[in-house]
Design an enzyme around this catalytic site. Structure first.
Site, PDB file in Angstrom:
ATOM      1  N   THR A   1       0.475  -1.194   0.209  1.00 57.59           N
ATOM      2  CA  THR A   1      -0.199   0.620  -0.313  1.00 57.59           C
ATOM      3  C   THR A   1       0.911   0.933   0.228  1.00 57.59           C
ATOM      4  O   THR A   1       1.859   1.047   0.672  1.00 57.59           O
ATOM      5  CB  THR A   1      -0.956   0.026   1.257  1.00 57.59           C
ATOM      6  OG1 THR A   1      -1.493  -0.777   1.212  1.00 57.59           O
ATOM      7  CG2 THR A   1      -1.489   1.450   1.448  1.00 57.59           C
TER       8      THR A   1
ATOM      9  N   ARG B   1     -13.548  -9.141  -0.648  1.00 56.78           N
ATOM     10  CA  ARG B   1     -12.618  -7.947   0.674  1.00 56.78           C
ATOM     11  C   ARG B   1     -12.199  -6.614   0.353  1.00 56.78           C
ATOM     12  O   ARG B   1     -11.496  -6.245  -0.411  1.00 56.78           O
ATOM     13  CB  ARG B   1     -11.355  -9.027   1.101  1.00 56.78           C
ATOM     14  CG  ARG B   1     -11.511  -8.502   2.499  1.00 56.78           C
ATOM     15  CD  ARG B   1      -9.415  -7.574   2.108  1.00 56.78           C
ATOM     16  NE  ARG B   1      -9.009  -7.169   3.556  1.00 56.78           N
ATOM     17  CZ  ARG B   1      -8.015  -6.401   3.003  1.00 56.78           C
ATOM     18  NH1 ARG B   1      -7.799  -5.508   2.425  1.00 56.78           N
ATOM     19  NH2 ARG B   1      -7.524  -6.145   4.175  1.00 56.78           N
ATOM     20  N   ILE B   2     -12.644  -6.140   1.282  1.00 53.42           N
ATOM     21  CA  ILE B   2     -12.361  -4.483   1.357  1.00 53.42           C
ATOM     22  C   ILE B   2     -11.848  -4.017   2.438  1.00 53.42           C
ATOM     23  O   ILE B   2     -12.336  -3.964   3.935  1.00 53.42           O
ATOM     24  CB  ILE B   2     -13.539  -3.365   1.333  1.00 53.42           C
ATOM     25  CG1 ILE B   2     -14.450  -3.981   0.056  1.00 53.42           C
ATOM     26  CG2 ILE B   2     -12.957  -2.467   1.268  1.00 53.42           C
ATOM     27  CD1 ILE B   2     -14.274  -4.055  -1.450  1.00 53.42           C
ATOM     28  N   GLY B   3     -10.482  -3.198   2.354  1.00 57.90           N
ATOM     29  CA  GLY B   3      -9.650  -3.633   3.605  1.00 57.90           C
ATOM     30  C   GLY B   3      -9.473  -1.634   4.055  1.00 57.90           C
ATOM     31  O   GLY B   3     -10.637  -1.048   3.672  1.00 57.90           O
ATOM     32  N   ASP B   4      -9.003  -1.355   4.511  1.00 59.38           N
ATOM     33  CA  ASP B   4      -8.960   0.352   5.338  1.00 59.38           C
ATOM     34  C   ASP B   4      -8.708   1.265   3.706  1.00 59.38           C
ATOM     35  O   ASP B   4      -9.540   2.618   4.282  1.00 59.38           O
ATOM     36  CB  ASP B   4      -8.628   0.338   6.608  1.00 59.38           C
ATOM     37  CG  ASP B   4      -6.758   0.450   5.813  1.00 59.38           C
ATOM     38  OD1 ASP B   4      -6.373  -0.696   5.501  1.00 59.38           O
ATOM     39  OD2 ASP B   4      -5.880   0.719   6.669  1.00 59.38           O
TER      40      ASP B   4
ATOM     41  N   THR C   1      -0.906   2.073   6.241  1.00 64.64           N
ATOM     42  CA  THR C   1      -0.846   0.989   6.032  1.00 64.64           C
ATOM     43  C   THR C   1      -0.270  -0.364   6.858  1.00 64.64           C
ATOM     44  O   THR C   1      -0.522  -0.093   7.776  1.00 64.64           O
ATOM     45  CB  THR C   1       0.364   0.900   4.649  1.00 64.64           C
ATOM     46  OG1 THR C   1       1.342   1.218   5.436  1.00 64.64           O
ATOM     47  CG2 THR C   1       0.983   1.859   4.194  1.00 64.64           C
ATOM     48  N   GLY C   2      -1.207  -1.385   6.591  1.00 61.49           N
ATOM     49  CA  GLY C   2      -1.133  -2.580   7.688  1.00 61.49           C
ATOM     50  C   GLY C   2      -2.497  -3.155   7.408  1.00 61.49           C
ATOM     51  O   GLY C   2      -3.160  -3.195   6.206  1.00 61.49           O
ATOM     52  N   THR C   3      -2.202  -3.854   8.526  1.00 65.32           N
ATOM     53  CA  THR C   3      -3.464  -5.078   8.916  1.00 65.32           C
ATOM     54  C   THR C   3      -4.846  -3.797   8.338  1.00 65.32           C
ATOM     55  O   THR C   3      -5.706  -4.107   9.729  1.00 65.32           O
ATOM     56  CB  THR C   3      -3.977  -5.487   9.687  1.00 65.32           C
ATOM     57  OG1 THR C   3      -2.258  -5.607  10.408  1.00 65.32           O
ATOM     58  CG2 THR C   3      -4.616  -7.176   9.839  1.00 65.32           C
ATOM     59  N   GLY C   4      -5.071  -4.058   7.438  1.00 63.44           N
ATOM     60  CA  GLY C   4      -6.811  -2.864   7.442  1.00 63.44           C
ATOM     61  C   GLY C   4      -8.061  -3.206   8.162  1.00 63.44           C
ATOM     62  O   GLY C   4      -8.679  -2.469   8.611  1.00 63.44           O
TER      63      GLY C   4
END
Ligand code: ASP
Length: 438
Positions: free
Chosen positions: A281, A309-312, A332-335
């Site tokens: 990201t 799947r939608i992240g942050d 950035t990271g685990t959404g």
């Protein structure tokens, strides 16, 4: 072993021939860490020079974006210039063309942006076949009364506006996906998540000594009152069993990579994408000398994610948030974890209350840890990095962990007249245990 994030941090800078001076400390430690009263925040003046914060990009776009700001171009144009560099680079497997696909082998992109001066925002999620989703997110507010478009509707909207449709799955990314498919057993995103009481630690057979986190300080009450978590002295993947397991997996996957026809010089990178696929990201936030701010985030999301799947990253307030009165932040990271704490919005709101950029980032990271009651056997699978700039140009980069898998410090890039890489302020000592597990 070098993860994607480590690669981006280390090699890419030199590859691009950028002479970035490394700075161990904050250039303006005081401003980054000094807490203010809410009234004082309201009176903050614009910086004397523009400021850009982002991750290491490995190209010239941050310098170019900085020049754009000096030339008086719009802050959103400048942050998108950096995003476009990543979206157009097929070697960057975390974003745009060449992004790693979902578990079906299809690249799905997410992006959002906010334009501070006009207080407009746009977002697209789960977009296939269109590489420059950062610009499509912007078109949402330029051409519609909506803020967010998703899936085929977003793709059609982009195509109608003239964005070319193309296959975003490059040959290299396709082979990595094949390697993941052939190599995976429980290495996917199915099954109960860590917040589920039924969750079982996949490393339970390979225990890593994990100190319980002292929850003292998780809910701080105001500026200056956010005591740090005692850094949990988390050993980095320390057990001999763990090392053996990694070595075994690496050997096996390297053989499989050869069978799949992945060229020798690309095999290790492909194996790493399978073993440590979760991060990437790009987020960019910027402020100019008029105090105008913008922020944008763009990503292909978590590799091998479930389709849809939608992240942050496309969630305004999580992956990116800009408030012209206060500042701009992104992640950035685990959404999934960042959505649950509305990370970027939380940071900006804390800065409005007077938290310094650094304290606002650290407090938000604490909330992520708090969501797991500080249980380190869960927190160790999470990753998060925040990029923060306040309207006076004070900035910070904050990360959940102090290092990547190789022990290399987590870093961010700042340009405030001088382009440099700085170490992130980290909440926890050590590196995450990447997810999905082996
Ligand atoms: N935050 C992104 C997502 O969850 C992934 C990443 O930054 O690595 O989609």
């Amino acid at each position: 072993m070098t993860t994607r994030r480590d690669f981006l941090s280390k090699g890419a800078l030199t590859a691009a021939g950028i002479g970035i001076a490394r700075s161990e400390a904050y250039a303006d430690e005081q401003r980054a860490t000094q807490n203010l009263t809410p009234d004082r925040v309201k009176q903050l003046k614009p910086p004397a020079k523009p400021v850009i914060v982002t991750r290491v990009t490995g190209d010239q776009t941050v310098q170019e974006a900085y020049r754009m700001l000096l030339d008086g171009q719009d802050t959103l144009d400048a942050v998108h210039h950096v995003c476009l560099g990543r979206e157009n680079d097929p070697r960057d497997h975390s974003v745009g063309l060449g992004g790693l696909p979902n578990e079906d082998g299809i690249v799905e992109l997410d992006s959002c942006c906010m334009h501070g001066p006009s207080r407009r925002a746009g977002s697209v999620a789960g977009v296939r076949n269109i590489r420059n989703v950062c610009l499509v997110a912007r078109k949402v507010f330029e051409h519609t009364s909506h803020v967010m478009l998703a899936g085929p509707g977003a793709e059609n909207f982009a195509a109608d506006l003239g964005f070319p449709r193309e296959n975003l799955l490059t040959e290299d990314a396709r082979k990595m996906w094949m390697l993941w498919k052939e190599g995976h057993s429980q290495m996917d995103w199915w099954g109960p998540g860590m917040a589920d009481p039924a969750w079982k630690d996949p490393y339970a057979d390979h225990p890593t000594p994990q100190p319980t986190m002292d929850l003292h300080g998780l809910a701080s009450t105001g500026p200056g009152l956010s005591p740090g978590l005692s850094p949990g002295a988390i050993p980095r993947h320390p057990t001999p069993e763990w090392r053996q397991l990694i070595a075994m997996r690496t050997r096996k996957l390297t053989e499989m990579a050869a069978d799949l026809g992945i060229e020798p010089e690309k095999r290790l990178a492909a194996v790493e994408q399978v073993l440590w696929p979760t991060t990437g990201t790009v987020h960019v936030s910027a402020v100019n000398t008029k105090g105008e701010m913008s922020g944008a985030t763009t990503t292909s999301g978590l590799a091998w994610k479930l389709a849809g799947r939608i992240g942050d990253s496309p969630i305004l307030g999580a992956g990116s948030f800009t408030d012209q009165d206060v500042g701009s932040a992104g992640a950035t990271g685990t959404g999934e974890e960042n959505i649950k704490v509305a990370g970027a919005h939380t940071i900006v709101e804390l800065m409005r209350q007077g938290y310094s950029p650094k304290d606002a980032g650290m407090e938000t990271l604490r909330r992520i840890v708090r969501n797991y009651n500080g249980e380190m056997n869960k927190v160790r699978y999470l990753d998060m990095e925040y990029y923060i700039v306040r309207k006076d140009g004070a900035y910070a980069g904050c990360s959940l962990w102090s290092t990547g898998a190789t022990g290399h410090p987590r870093e961010f890039v700042v340009h405030d007249g001088e382009l440099r890489v700085e170490k992130c302020s980290a909440l926890l000592e050590g590196s995450m245990t990447e997810w999905p597990p082996l």
